[in-house]
Scaffold this motif. Sequence first.
Motif, PDB file in Angstrom:
ATOM      1  N   GLY A   4       0.635  -1.350   0.069  1.00  0.00           N
ATOM      2  CA  GLY A   4      -0.168   0.027   0.041  1.00  0.00           C
ATOM      3  C   GLY A   4       0.858   1.233   0.016  1.00  0.00           C
ATOM      4  O   GLY A   4       0.315   2.574  -0.058  1.00  0.00           O
ATOM      5  N   PHE A   5       2.099   1.168   0.080  1.00  0.00           N
ATOM      6  CA  PHE A   5       3.024   2.385  -0.113  1.00  0.00           C
ATOM      7  C   PHE A   5       4.058   2.442  -0.983  1.00  0.00           C
ATOM      8  O   PHE A   5       4.270   1.463  -1.596  1.00  0.00           O
ATOM      9  CB  PHE A   5       3.572   2.590   1.416  1.00  0.00           C
ATOM     10  CG  PHE A   5       2.660   2.464   2.498  1.00  0.00           C
ATOM     11  CD1 PHE A   5       1.995   3.889   2.681  1.00  0.00           C
ATOM     12  CD2 PHE A   5       2.520   1.946   3.553  1.00  0.00           C
ATOM     13  CE1 PHE A   5       1.085   4.050   3.706  1.00  0.00           C
ATOM     14  CE2 PHE A   5       1.447   1.841   4.451  1.00  0.00           C
ATOM     15  CZ  PHE A   5       0.852   2.972   4.792  1.00  0.00           C
ATOM     16  N   SER A   6       4.801   3.531  -1.407  1.00  0.00           N
ATOM     17  CA  SER A   6       5.665   3.418  -2.266  1.00  0.00           C
ATOM     18  C   SER A   6       7.159   3.279  -1.712  1.00  0.00           C
ATOM     19  O   SER A   6       7.376   4.469  -0.970  1.00  0.00           O
ATOM     20  CB  SER A   6       5.765   4.663  -3.282  1.00  0.00           C
ATOM     21  OG  SER A   6       6.754   4.986  -3.905  1.00  0.00           O
ATOM     22  N   PRO A   7       7.920   2.403  -1.954  1.00  0.00           N
ATOM     23  CA  PRO A   7       9.236   2.269  -1.480  1.00  0.00           C
ATOM     24  C   PRO A   7      10.262   3.288  -2.060  1.00  0.00           C
ATOM     25  O   PRO A   7      11.130   3.535  -1.558  1.00  0.00           O
ATOM     26  CB  PRO A   7       9.601   0.754  -1.638  1.00  0.00           C
ATOM     27  CG  PRO A   7       8.825   0.402  -2.702  1.00  0.00           C
ATOM     28  CD  PRO A   7       7.619   0.988  -2.712  1.00  0.00           C
ATOM     29  N   THR A   8       9.788   3.625  -3.371  1.00  0.00           N
ATOM     30  CA  THR A   8      10.680   4.363  -4.040  1.00  0.00           C
ATOM     31  C   THR A   8      10.634   5.908  -3.550  1.00  0.00           C
ATOM     32  O   THR A   8      11.637   6.646  -3.112  1.00  0.00           O
ATOM     33  CB  THR A   8      10.495   4.386  -5.669  1.00  0.00           C
ATOM     34  OG1 THR A   8      10.626   3.330  -5.925  1.00  0.00           O
ATOM     35  CG2 THR A   8      11.220   5.734  -6.281  1.00  0.00           C
ATOM     36  N   ARG A   9       9.187   6.391  -3.029  1.00  0.00           N
ATOM     37  CA  ARG A   9       9.164   7.533  -2.587  1.00  0.00           C
ATOM     38  C   ARG A   9       9.648   7.669  -1.176  1.00  0.00           C
ATOM     39  O   ARG A   9       9.917   8.763  -0.659  1.00  0.00           O
ATOM     40  CB  ARG A   9       7.434   7.716  -2.634  1.00  0.00           C
ATOM     41  CG  ARG A   9       7.214   9.296  -1.859  1.00  0.00           C
ATOM     42  CD  ARG A   9       5.647   9.238  -1.698  1.00  0.00           C
ATOM     43  NE  ARG A   9       5.200   9.385  -2.930  1.00  0.00           N
ATOM     44  CZ  ARG A   9       3.787   9.355  -3.394  1.00  0.00           C
ATOM     45  NH1 ARG A   9       2.869   9.363  -2.312  1.00  0.00           N
ATOM     46  NH2 ARG A   9       3.257   9.588  -4.522  1.00  0.00           N
ATOM     47  N   ALA A  10       9.673   6.338  -0.403  1.00  0.00           N
ATOM     48  CA  ALA A  10      10.103   6.481   0.826  1.00  0.00           C
ATOM     49  C   ALA A  10      11.877   6.723   1.128  1.00  0.00           C
ATOM     50  O   ALA A  10      12.363   6.582   1.978  1.00  0.00           O
ATOM     51  CB  ALA A  10       9.791   5.148   1.511  1.00  0.00           C
ATOM     52  N   GLY A  11      12.415   6.168  -0.215  1.00  0.00           N
ATOM     53  CA  GLY A  11      13.745   6.394  -0.341  1.00  0.00           C
ATOM     54  C   GLY A  11      14.441   4.988   0.194  1.00  0.00           C
ATOM     55  O   GLY A  11      15.592   4.970   0.547  1.00  0.00           O
ATOM     56  N   ASN A  12      13.775   3.943  -0.140  1.00  0.00           N
ATOM     57  CA  ASN A  12      14.370   2.564   0.330  1.00  0.00           C
ATOM     58  C   ASN A  12      14.844   1.829  -0.854  1.00  0.00           C
ATOM     59  O   ASN A  12      14.663   0.824  -1.174  1.00  0.00           O
ATOM     60  CB  ASN A  12      13.071   1.738   0.908  1.00  0.00           C
ATOM     61  CG  ASN A  12      12.461   2.382   1.913  1.00  0.00           C
ATOM     62  OD1 ASN A  12      13.297   3.239   2.708  1.00  0.00           O
ATOM     63  ND2 ASN A  12      11.411   2.041   2.214  1.00  0.00           N
ATOM     64  N   ILE A  13      15.843   2.438  -1.703  1.00  0.00           N
ATOM     65  CA  ILE A  13      16.537   2.083  -2.820  1.00  0.00           C
ATOM     66  C   ILE A  13      17.746   1.514  -2.369  1.00  0.00           C
ATOM     67  O   ILE A  13      18.608   2.399  -1.755  1.00  0.00           O
ATOM     68  CB  ILE A  13      16.506   2.995  -3.943  1.00  0.00           C
ATOM     69  CG1 ILE A  13      15.377   3.631  -4.228  1.00  0.00           C
ATOM     70  CG2 ILE A  13      17.225   2.450  -5.317  1.00  0.00           C
ATOM     71  CD1 ILE A  13      13.974   2.573  -4.718  1.00  0.00           C
ATOM     72  N   ARG A  14      18.238   0.474  -2.934  1.00  0.00           N
ATOM     73  CA  ARG A  14      19.600  -0.090  -2.582  1.00  0.00           C
ATOM     74  C   ARG A  14      20.326  -0.560  -3.928  1.00  0.00           C
ATOM     75  O   ARG A  14      19.500  -1.054  -4.990  1.00  0.00           O
ATOM     76  CB  ARG A  14      19.566  -1.284  -1.932  1.00  0.00           C
ATOM     77  CG  ARG A  14      18.969  -1.060  -0.268  1.00  0.00           C
ATOM     78  CD  ARG A  14      19.699  -0.187   0.394  1.00  0.00           C
ATOM     79  NE  ARG A  14      19.071   0.275   1.628  1.00  0.00           N
ATOM     80  CZ  ARG A  14      18.471   0.804   1.975  1.00  0.00           C
ATOM     81  NH1 ARG A  14      17.898   1.868   1.224  1.00  0.00           N
ATOM     82  NH2 ARG A  14      17.570   0.934   3.256  1.00  0.00           N
ATOM     83  N   ILE A  15      21.578  -0.172  -4.084  1.00  0.00           N
ATOM     84  CA  ILE A  15      22.416  -0.933  -5.423  1.00  0.00           C
ATOM     85  C   ILE A  15      23.292  -2.013  -4.693  1.00  0.00           C
ATOM     86  O   ILE A  15      24.060  -1.644  -3.782  1.00  0.00           O
ATOM     87  CB  ILE A  15      23.055   0.426  -6.080  1.00  0.00           C
ATOM     88  CG1 ILE A  15      22.353   1.041  -6.491  1.00  0.00           C
ATOM     89  CG2 ILE A  15      24.035  -0.440  -7.161  1.00  0.00           C
ATOM     90  CD1 ILE A  15      22.909   2.432  -7.318  1.00  0.00           C
ATOM     91  N   GLU A  16      22.909  -3.339  -5.197  1.00  0.00           N
ATOM     92  CA  GLU A  16      23.892  -4.232  -4.711  1.00  0.00           C
ATOM     93  C   GLU A  16      23.631  -4.155  -2.982  1.00  0.00           C
ATOM     94  O   GLU A  16      24.669  -4.613  -2.280  1.00  0.00           O
ATOM     95  CB  GLU A  16      25.212  -4.310  -5.030  1.00  0.00           C
ATOM     96  CG  GLU A  16      25.358  -4.695  -6.559  1.00  0.00           C
ATOM     97  CD  GLU A  16      25.001  -6.071  -7.115  1.00  0.00           C
ATOM     98  OE1 GLU A  16      25.110  -7.030  -6.222  1.00  0.00           O
ATOM     99  OE2 GLU A  16      24.796  -6.319  -8.230  1.00  0.00           O
ATOM    100  N   GLY A  17      22.695  -3.730  -2.312  1.00  0.00           N
ATOM    101  CA  GLY A  17      22.557  -3.921  -1.093  1.00  0.00           C
ATOM    102  C   GLY A  17      23.084  -2.604  -0.284  1.00  0.00           C
ATOM    103  O   GLY A  17      22.693  -2.154   0.951  1.00  0.00           O
ATOM    104  N   LEU A  18      23.348  -1.437  -1.040  1.00  0.00           N
ATOM    105  CA  LEU A  18      24.125  -0.211  -0.587  1.00  0.00           C
ATOM    106  C   LEU A  18      23.138   0.774  -0.653  1.00  0.00           C
ATOM    107  O   LEU A  18      22.536   0.789  -1.808  1.00  0.00           O
ATOM    108  CB  LEU A  18      25.447   0.011  -1.181  1.00  0.00           C
ATOM    109  CG  LEU A  18      26.786  -0.887  -0.799  1.00  0.00           C
ATOM    110  CD1 LEU A  18      27.704  -0.731  -1.793  1.00  0.00           C
ATOM    111  CD2 LEU A  18      26.833  -0.906   0.691  1.00  0.00           C
TER     112      LEU A  18
END
Length: 675
Positions: A91-105
């Motif tokens: 029900g929420f946006s992880p992209t808007r929340a800032g929960n992005i990782r590149i290879e876990g970083l």
Amino acid sequence: MAVFWLLPLAGATVIAAPAAVVQAAAPSLGSGPSEVQDAAPQTDPVTAEQASALGQQGRSTENAVRAASDSFGVSVGRETIGIYSSSEVRGFSPTRAGNIRIEGLYFDQVWGLTGRIRRSTTIRVGLSAFGFDFPAPTGIVDYSFRKPGDSASLAMLIDGNSYGAAGVEADASLPLIPNRLSLGVGAGLYRNAFYNATDSQQHIEAVSLKITPSDRVEIIPFWARSDLYGDEAGPIYIPAGDFRPPRVPRRRYFGPAWARYRGVAINYGAFGSADLGGGWNVRAGLFRSLFDDARSFTNLIFDLTPQGTGLQLIIADPPSKLASTSGELRLSKAFAEGPRTHRLTLSLRGRDRGQGFDGGQRIDLGAVRIGEVRDPPPPARAFGPQARDNVRQWFAGLAYQGQWDGMGELTLGLSHSDYRKRVDQPVFGTVSTRATPLLYNAGLAITAIPRLAVYASHTRGLEESGVAPSFALNRNEALPAIIPRQSEAGLRYQITPDLRLVLGVFDLRKPYFDLGTDNVFRALGDVRNRGAEFSLSGKLTSRLSMTLGAVLLDPRVTGEGVRLGRLGERPVGTPRQRLDLNLDWRLPWLPGLSLDAGIGHAGRLPATVDNRVFINARTLVALGGRYAFTLGNTAANLRVSMTNVFDVRGFDLQGAGAYDIFDGRIVSAYLTIDI
């Protein structure tokens, strides 16, 4: 429109799944990112068939279903499956929340990683997020990087669809120094075409290196750029009352020819790891992500009546830049104690994000009727002063992960964040805010019963709220950070070596942001999403593969607005049910040929904050097939698919009371060749 930066080619996303799933690994905990695999090898191994489906041996074998370990969300190449996506999890946006990782970083994304450097995207929730030392309440979007190989290779893709879109891509790897230095180069040239008859031209270039000065050290620097030209601003429809817009014809553009976006998006940086010996490991990444918009427009048709008449307003924005520098440094120590292994991780991460907003020019085109195209001459530019928004944020955290062979796993995390936001506005002056919350997470999984893992966890995090939408009074303003909380529990059962079941329940709470009656996008109350999710993925037979996922939600808004009757009890844009089924059948009498089908269902969802208007439930069907063959010694794959087979019509929600139509039936085809 900035959202189109995420789409390398219109119509290229394949709803239906392609070929087979392989999940032959024994049950264990999170199939986590490389950060955990470096230090905790008890995560699920990637089988040879999965590696092939992820495109690690060439793009002609890319296959989202075969690569998936669950049905929660995965993208590989042109294919995306699952009940969740980078824009919606529980029900929420992880992209808007800032929960992005590149290879876990940690990566503060402004522009998403292009497919020229991104191999796959996985949505991490439940047990699949156990591999992360600092999980996020709204889920994690984890990018797997397309690292240059140690042997020379060239992959090419040519595609087109029934809307008239076409494109060509090329990705090459070249070893410069055997086993020490490899070069990766990617490029794409596209003619994009969309459901509302807007189109654009785009070219993307990317360069990366894999530097391995020793067997213990790996460094990956990269650079990627996208140039987008002539992207018309498709209309957003805002009705005059409590009703949905009237029927809008597809493949017709309602807007002036001069309202065309022009801009550049760039990502660059480096990440890497080093085995220091003695159980010590260090991983680090530093990234820069930006948009540089030369021209940007918003096309609004508001006060729209059921008869299709309304007023048209074009908002032209001055040249602006949105950019962020972010990164993370992790130091881990792993050690064993008989059947138990322990790992301690110290993490430092931060970001510095800035943007200009406001100052837009309002261009009133007057009364219009849906179906009639108006193209007045462009006005002289008259922009107002811009405001400036800057966010600086630091995290310092300590995490523990303990694994007991045949018994289970314990994860604990504690971190401190220093969040500072400054807004400089021409009229109201400077406003600063600061928050220094203490964040934590705890999770326990039990694996004492063969083939079964049972888990429970709780997380308190700090997340972004995104920016106000383009049709709000405070359009493009960065919203304050929030502190969400999530509790969850569930199980994962390996039914057979090739078939896996996942069940979970969750309770996720955070402030509720949406458009108020004064047209300002702000916090209106609190929202609580309780739900249950289901995933069944793998091989039903040696030739029939499946991913089946479903989520049932009970979303509720609370606060004074609900008590006074100004807000409905359901949050805008969140359906109660979502289902995603993908089947792939490899024909026994013709090797290389497979047929596939996909069914996606979303329940009805509230379209206004007072819940007086709903968007109807919809079910979309996709059909397709692929044929793998060789041209001499060259592997090739021809993929043909049809999405929205029954040409279902309806609206997508752009925000409270704001609508757009969605894709009709599209036939797409692409040919991939590995040289």
